[in-house]
Design a protein around this motif. Structure first.
Motif, PDB file in Angstrom:
ATOM      1  N   ILE A  87      22.911 -17.708  29.213  1.00 19.54           N
ATOM      2  CA  ILE A  87      24.128 -16.940  28.919  1.00 19.54           C
ATOM      3  C   ILE A  87      24.205 -16.586  27.434  1.00 19.54           C
ATOM      4  O   ILE A  87      25.199 -16.054  26.986  1.00 19.54           O
ATOM      5  CB  ILE A  87      25.394 -17.703  29.361  1.00 19.54           C
ATOM      6  N   VAL A  88      23.135 -16.889  26.682  1.00 23.39           N
ATOM      7  CA  VAL A  88      23.154 -16.652  25.238  1.00 23.39           C
ATOM      8  C   VAL A  88      22.042 -15.710  24.775  1.00 23.39           C
ATOM      9  O   VAL A  88      21.735 -15.666  23.597  1.00 23.39           O
ATOM     10  CB  VAL A  88      23.075 -17.988  24.459  1.00 23.39           C
ATOM     11  N   GLU A  89      21.462 -14.964  25.692  1.00 23.36           N
ATOM     12  CA  GLU A  89      20.375 -14.072  25.299  1.00 23.36           C
ATOM     13  C   GLU A  89      20.847 -12.976  24.347  1.00 23.36           C
ATOM     14  O   GLU A  89      20.145 -12.608  23.425  1.00 23.36           O
ATOM     15  CB  GLU A  89      19.746 -13.438  26.543  1.00 23.36           C
ATOM     16  N   THR A  94      26.085  -8.629  29.849  1.00 18.28           N
ATOM     17  CA  THR A  94      25.483  -7.637  30.737  1.00 18.28           C
ATOM     18  C   THR A  94      25.533  -8.037  32.203  1.00 18.28           C
ATOM     19  O   THR A  94      25.371  -7.199  33.069  1.00 18.28           O
ATOM     20  CB  THR A  94      24.013  -7.399  30.349  1.00 18.28           C
ATOM     21  N   LYS A  95      25.745  -9.278  32.493  1.00 16.10           N
ATOM     22  CA  LYS A  95      25.834  -9.765  33.864  1.00 16.10           C
ATOM     23  C   LYS A  95      27.275 -10.199  34.125  1.00 16.10           C
ATOM     24  O   LYS A  95      27.986 -10.610  33.211  1.00 16.10           O
ATOM     25  CB  LYS A  95      24.893 -10.958  34.069  1.00 16.10           C
ATOM     26  N   PRO A  96      27.706 -10.151  35.377  1.00 15.39           N
ATOM     27  CA  PRO A  96      29.122 -10.437  35.655  1.00 15.39           C
ATOM     28  C   PRO A  96      29.553 -11.870  35.357  1.00 15.39           C
ATOM     29  O   PRO A  96      30.715 -12.123  35.056  1.00 15.39           O
ATOM     30  CB  PRO A  96      29.255 -10.134  37.151  1.00 15.39           C
ATOM     31  N   THR A 101      31.600 -17.543  32.128  1.00 17.92           N
ATOM     32  CA  THR A 101      30.955 -18.821  31.810  1.00 17.92           C
ATOM     33  C   THR A 101      31.128 -19.153  30.332  1.00 17.92           C
ATOM     34  O   THR A 101      31.436 -20.298  29.972  1.00 17.92           O
ATOM     35  CB  THR A 101      29.467 -18.776  32.195  1.00 17.92           C
ATOM     36  N   ARG A 102      30.957 -18.183  29.471  1.00 16.86           N
ATOM     37  CA  ARG A 102      31.167 -18.415  28.033  1.00 16.86           C
ATOM     38  C   ARG A 102      32.611 -18.802  27.754  1.00 16.86           C
ATOM     39  O   ARG A 102      32.885 -19.702  26.953  1.00 16.86           O
ATOM     40  CB  ARG A 102      30.804 -17.166  27.240  1.00 16.86           C
TER      41      ARG A 102
END
Length: 124
Positions: A87-89, A94-96, A101-102
């Motif tokens: 989730i940190v790329e 960009t994803k739902p 999550t963040r």
């Protein structure tokens, strides 16, 4: 002394978190969430503790975290459906599941910081 340093770090971090939320569509929610925690940590540096404010904020943050956990494309889906990709790329969600999550983990961090100050305040 360690608590003062920790609160200074939290205060600066939460101001930074609020800053990166300035351009979000839900900045009206996240800037106050992070700024309340930042102000509470800043006041704790000067030995001003407000346990009832900490408890109220922690309850709100944890209830909202539970909502984000079970929401569609929330943390549970990130864990089970999407199989925990990074989730940190990039800073762009960009994803739902990335934003929820963040936000979930941000709420846990803020709750933890306020919980530390709460337990210090009630044990003074």
């Amino acid at each position: 002394m360690a608590l003062i340093i920790l609160n200074i770090i939290f205060c600066i971090a939460f101001i930074g978190f609020a800053y990166v939320n300035l351009n979000d569509k839900d900045s009206w929610l996240w800037i106050p969430i992070y700024m309340l925690a930042s102000i509470c940590c800043a006041l704790a540096v000067f030995n001003f503790y407000y346990p009832f404010i900490y408890l109220g904020a922690i309850v709100f943050y944890l209830v909202y975290a539970v909502i984000l956990f079970f929401a569609k494309d929330g943390v549970r889906d990130w864990l089970m459906k999407y199989r925990r990709p990074s989730i940190v790329e990039s800073m762009q969600a960009t994803k739902p599941y990335i934003e929820k999550t963040r936000e979930f983990f941000g709420l846990l961090i803020v709750s933890g910081a306020l919980a530390i100050n709460y337990f210090v305040a009630v044990n003074l």
